[in-house]
Design an enzyme around this catalytic site. Sequence first.
Site, PDB file in Angstrom:
ATOM      1  CD  GLU A 186     -33.945  32.884 -35.093  1.00 18.51           C
ATOM      2  OE1 GLU A 186     -34.707  32.456 -35.988  1.00 18.51           O
ATOM      3  OE2 GLU A 186     -33.220  33.882 -35.232  1.00 18.51           O
ATOM      4  CD  GLU A 257     -28.836  34.154 -35.922  1.00 18.74           C
ATOM      5  OE1 GLU A 257     -29.587  34.724 -36.745  1.00 18.74           O
ATOM      6  OE2 GLU A 257     -28.825  32.921 -35.739  1.00 18.74           O
TER       7      GLU A 257
END
Length: 816
Positions: A186, A257
């Site tokens: 991320e 995710e």
Amino acid sequence: MSMKISWLFHSLLVFSLSLALIGFVHGGNVTYDGRSLIINGEHRLLFSGSIHYTRSTPDMWPHLIARAKMGGIDVIQTYVFWNLHEPQQGHFDFRGGRDLVLFIKEIQKQGLYACLRVGPFIEGEWSYGGLPFWLHDVPGIVFRTDNEPFEFHMQRFAKKIVDMMKSERLYASQGGPIILSQIENEYKLVEAAFRERGPAYVRWAAKMAVGLETGVPWVMCKQDDAPDPVINTCNGMRCGETFAGPNSPNKPALWTENWTSFFQTFGEKPYLRSEKDIAFHAALFIAKKRGSYINYYMYHGGTNFGRTGSEYVTTSYYDNAPLDEYGLLNQPKWGHLKELHAAIKLCSEPLLSGTQSTVPLGQQQEAYVFNMNSGECAAFLVNNGKRRVNALFNNFTYDLPPNSISILPDCKTTVFNTAKVSTQYNKRSVISSQTFKQWSKYKEVIPKFQDTSLRANKLLEQMSTTKAASDYLWYTFRFQNDNSNAQSVLNVGSRSHVLHAFVNGEFAGSAHGSHNSKSRAFSLENNITLRKGTNYISLLSVMVGLPDWGAYLEHRVAGLRRVRVQSRDFTNSPWGYQVGLLGEKLKIYTNLGSSKIQWSGVGSSTQQRLAWYKTVFDAPAGNEPLALNLGSMGKGEVWINGQSIGRYWVSYHTSEGNPSQTWYHVPRSFLKPKDNLLVLLEEENGNPFGISLDTISRKKVCGFVSDSNLPPANSWMRDNSSGIIYQVKPHRRPALRLQCPPNSTISKILFASFGTPLGDCENHAIGSCHSSNSRTIIEKACLRKSKCSIIVSNHTFGGDPCPGKPKALLVDAQCT
């Protein structure tokens, strides 16, 4: 060929395919195109589940992976935890619960693939985002940017992990299970903070990873500028809506995710995400974004043992995942997603090879249709509205509940709807196994200025001082007072998480911060009494985990920032410091350390701040999971036989007045048959006599199925030659199915009603329509059985209790 022979042929084919899936996965060439990952030349539609080896124990790994496989999972995804594997620079640890190779081999043994998220920065609600704290002291280092010292150590560790996997032949290119790897995590969320060095670091990280030559693709999550050939992927709860898509037409849409709930912090309520919402957005990602890989984060959350959780994060992690903290099936989430996987797998050929088109069905309704040249077809009928609608598609009318997706593997037959839950519900049961009647106590020594050896004429930053070796740092100073029993005010500002103040050895107050506070700062202001002459102030600053996110993590600060007594400012006065507690230094939580100090007895009403408590107990019989009920305690940490089961903070209540976590997982592998040492460090004034060791189970099961629900998705099959969808057992009807945990049977029917029962599995009552023989029929079908199945129909219950009304069956049962 007759229908009976055809049916037999297909059954044998299924059986043969099932046998082929049992045993080791043998990898092969893994590539990709704009449609999906390609394994051994075959496009694959894959469902993945995150299970972290460090948040469970080696004896749990086999059944966690097996239950994931039973739930329709193809891939197990895990982070690699750098700070566990290299706690000191150059000294690596892959023993016991850190045995990454053993974990990957267990995945392979059970016939599943693996996705290895090397990071090495992982965030993951893990202390310091997985980075070892010694990196903080490397000269000239700046984390996660185009910085030579950081890149040197990052590449060194990444190469260490890749070489270890290669040496064990665990990459699919070597015949192993690892089909995908991830570098960084991320990074787009912080990239702009590093200006031109951010994009340069992304390019470097991608080139470095690809240069390690694993033979499988690499991904970067939430990284829309991931350089070729690295795949950019999506993280979040609604990637079917938010994902902009791959940054190249030659890359597939992957979701690394799909959050099954959310992590919880002390002082906050748990976030509960429904199985309906997870299924809806998974199906939407497949249909709308042409997704071909979905990973559930987490599939099993587990436990933040020791001090591994990041700041304020509870010891229990993602307990509301399909497998709960203890590895038990969390129903109906586990079963509903299993049904989803089976339904989507029926659509594999059209999804992976067909042409996508969109057909409007209404203002808030649409169909995503996948057609093949052969005539095979699959459709996903989406209702984005808040009302149930009847949608016309291909000249047939389909009932679409609000916020739901119906899956039609042949563009005709609805085999699954995301809002119709047929899977049973279960509820966690807690039974006290034993209490502890005998405790010993050791009072932690409160240091004074003259007892310390580390000195400075300023307030030191806490993390740089403790080097993450302890949650605790003592700040001590002394000063003269000319008046006896003078009243004053102690004012302390802190950037840590908790503060305990002592004046002349006596407790003078506590304060703590909050995860939700933007500044993460808090203050303590208390009235104190000073004696004439020298006064000693001892301030215990406490961290509840290190930060795990944000740019320039190495510059984050913690500890005391301001200290005043009345109008006098002592911020830049002489200070003495002690890292950690004396009990930690002596390791009194171990048998050896415990034997070297003098413990005292504890009265049943005795409560002591900053004290250690110990007792000895035998392991309970059986194999059910265990947990300590710490509802009578305040805040601290627990060890069993020298192993920390984590931090506890029962006194920090949610807005509703409840502890964020009361039960703390005790893995059975931590126990011996007899004489187990239990030690607690209690910072506040908890009462150890209220602690119990409890068994955990899910023996209360419930089903709620209407006559409009669908038969199980796994009762359908696709004839690959014709594309026809058919039921393995023709004419199957909606059925309510109950199943007890292993080694238990249904002992009591708590509630049963066929008709229009009110409520749900949490609260229920008989409605205006009710078949009077509901309980009798259910008891006959289910009592003393480990599982039972009841067709939801008038025939089952001997007639129609209310003609013309839709009916449902609700059964609540107890297993023993």
